[in-house]
Design an enzyme around this catalytic site. Structure first.
Site, short mmCIF file in Angstrom:
data_model
loop_
_atom_site.label_atom_id
_atom_site.label_comp_id
_atom_site.label_asym_id
_atom_site.label_seq_id
_atom_site.Cartn_x
_atom_site.Cartn_y
_atom_site.Cartn_z
N GLN A 121 27.74 10.68 2.01
CA GLN A 121 28.10 10.39 0.61
C GLN A 121 29.33 11.17 0.19
O GLN A 121 30.24 10.64 -0.47
CB GLN A 121 26.90 10.74 -0.28
N GLY A 141 18.66 14.18 -11.02
CA GLY A 141 17.62 14.97 -11.66
C GLY A 141 16.60 15.53 -10.69
O GLY A 141 16.85 15.60 -9.49
N HIS A 194 21.10 21.79 -6.56
CA HIS A 194 21.89 21.30 -7.69
C HIS A 194 22.54 22.47 -8.44
O HIS A 194 23.68 22.39 -8.89
CB HIS A 194 21.01 20.53 -8.67
N LEU A 220 15.82 18.69 -10.68
CA LEU A 220 16.82 19.67 -10.23
C LEU A 220 16.19 20.84 -9.50
O LEU A 220 15.09 21.28 -9.82
CB LEU A 220 17.62 20.17 -11.44
N ARG A 245 13.21 15.00 -2.80
CA ARG A 245 12.20 14.23 -2.05
C ARG A 245 11.23 15.13 -1.29
O ARG A 245 10.20 14.64 -0.82
CB ARG A 245 12.88 13.25 -1.09
P1 AMP Z 1 20.76 14.08 -5.96
O1 AMP Z 1 20.20 14.50 -7.28
O2 AMP Z 1 19.79 14.22 -4.81
O3 AMP Z 1 21.45 12.74 -6.01
O4 AMP Z 1 21.90 15.12 -5.61
C1 AMP Z 1 22.93 15.39 -6.53
C2 AMP Z 1 23.96 16.24 -5.85
O5 AMP Z 1 23.35 17.47 -5.42
C3 AMP Z 1 24.55 15.58 -4.59
O6 AMP Z 1 25.94 15.86 -4.53
C4 AMP Z 1 23.80 16.27 -3.48
O7 AMP Z 1 24.51 16.31 -2.26
C5 AMP Z 1 23.62 17.66 -4.06
N1 AMP Z 1 22.50 18.34 -3.39
C6 AMP Z 1 21.23 17.88 -3.27
N2 AMP Z 1 20.49 18.75 -2.54
C7 AMP Z 1 21.32 19.76 -2.18
C8 AMP Z 1 21.17 20.96 -1.42
N3 AMP Z 1 20.02 21.29 -0.85
N4 AMP Z 1 22.25 21.76 -1.27
C9 AMP Z 1 23.45 21.44 -1.83
N5 AMP Z 1 23.65 20.33 -2.57
C10 AMP Z 1 22.61 19.50 -2.74
#
Ligand code: AMP
Length: 284
Positions: free
Chosen positions: A156, A33, A39, A35, A190
């Site tokens: 990851q 989330g 995302h 977002l 973050r």
């Molecule tokens: P998170 O909500 O941070 O756990 O991220 C969920 C998904 O979104 C994960 O697969 C992340 O790698 C991807 N994600 C987060 N930030 C980015 C970004 N800046 N560019 C591409 N994918 C992202």
């Protein structure tokens, strides 16, 4: 009609079953989330390949270590739902923590090999076991055709790929390139923690990392490039470097020579905020 919001596994499976009966393939985008455009790039990739896309939002308590930011982690379900409705998502899945981890829950997915012994695995003990476990559960719950992960969280992504292959999960794991701000900072939920001054400092991370990746790609010796990148980070006010390493692009084993597909990865702290980023090394 608004965006369907599903809370339970049975509800999720019923909905996905209906789409499948209608012949529609399904992409799953697991998130925590808060977002942002990163995302949404995953959502666009899913909708580009399947008629249906489900986004899950679950701030997974088990993957946060003691003293990490579980309590602080931004939660904005209404704003997220509005963004997803605009993006054309077919359903939002908000699993309940009691259903994810019922009393007596006792199973963990532990991916072996270097992926779970290096980089963030050293700095966040237990993190990747918790991530593998929750991602495996989400994949088994939804059984999508494809699931989408960002290169932003590169370790990851490799971990999930390894797990899906090793466990014969019938889901294609798809990678989406990192989405960045105009100044290069990778979008992250973050980033909201950063003060204005910290935000300016944070932009130095991708710049320095990318320069180093380009130099290594051009044939410069790895150790001096990494040493100079660390010194530049410190001069930029980023003194707390958890790691800055050149790694095999798949196994993530550390490399001293760029003699195979490889990636430069870093984790640093700016103030109290931990930032990670990575760049491919492209030989020229
Ligand atoms: P998170 O909500 O941070 O756990 O991220 C969920 C998904 O979104 C994960 O697969 C992340 O790698 C991807 N994600 C987060 N930030 C980015 C970004 N800046 N560019 C591409 N994918 C992202």
């Amino acid at each position: 009609m608004g965006l369907p919001v599903l809370h339970g596994i049975a509800e999720l499976r019923r909905q996905i079953g209906q789409w499948r009966e209608a012949g529609d393939g399904v992409g799953l985008v697991p998130t925590m989330g808060a977002l942002h455009a990163g995302h949404l790039a995953l959502v666009r990739a899913a909708l580009g390949q399947h008629p249906r896309a489900v986004v899950s939002i679950f701030v997974n308590p088990t993957q946060f270590g003691p003293g990490e930011d579980f309590e602080l982690y931004p939660r904005q379900p209404e704003a997220d739902a509005a963004l997803l409705a605009d993006a054309g998502v077919s359903a939002l899945y908000l699993p309940r923590v009691e259903e994810m981890y019922p009393d007596g829950f006792a199973t963990q997915i532990q991916v072996g090999g270097p992926i779970s012994q290096v980089l963030d695995a050293v700095h966040r003990p237990g993190h990747f076991t918790a991530v593998a476990t929750v991602v495996c559960k989400l994949l088994m719950q939804a059984l999508p055709d494809s699931a989408y992960f960002g290169e932003k969280d590169y370790q990851q992504l490799q971990l999930v790929r390894r797990m899906a292959r090793d466990l014969d999960l019938p889901v294609a794991i798809r990678a989406v390139p990192t989405v960045r701000e105009a100044d290069g900072l990778a979008l992250s939920s973050r980033n909201d923690y950063l003060s204005d001054a910290e935000r300016a400092t944070a932009a130095m991370l991708p710049r320095i990392l990318q320069d180093a990746a380009v130099q290594i790609g051009a044939g410069a010796a790895v150790d001096p490039v990494l040493a100079s990148a660390r010194a530049r980070l410190q001069r930029a006010g980023i003194g707390a470097i958890d790691y800055l390493e050149l790694c095999d692009a798949t196994s993530l084993l550390a490399l001293r020579r760029a003699d195979r597909p490889c990636r430069l990865l870093a984790a640093v702290r700016v103030g109290r905020t931990r930032l990670i980023d990575n760049f491919a090394v492209e030989s020229r």
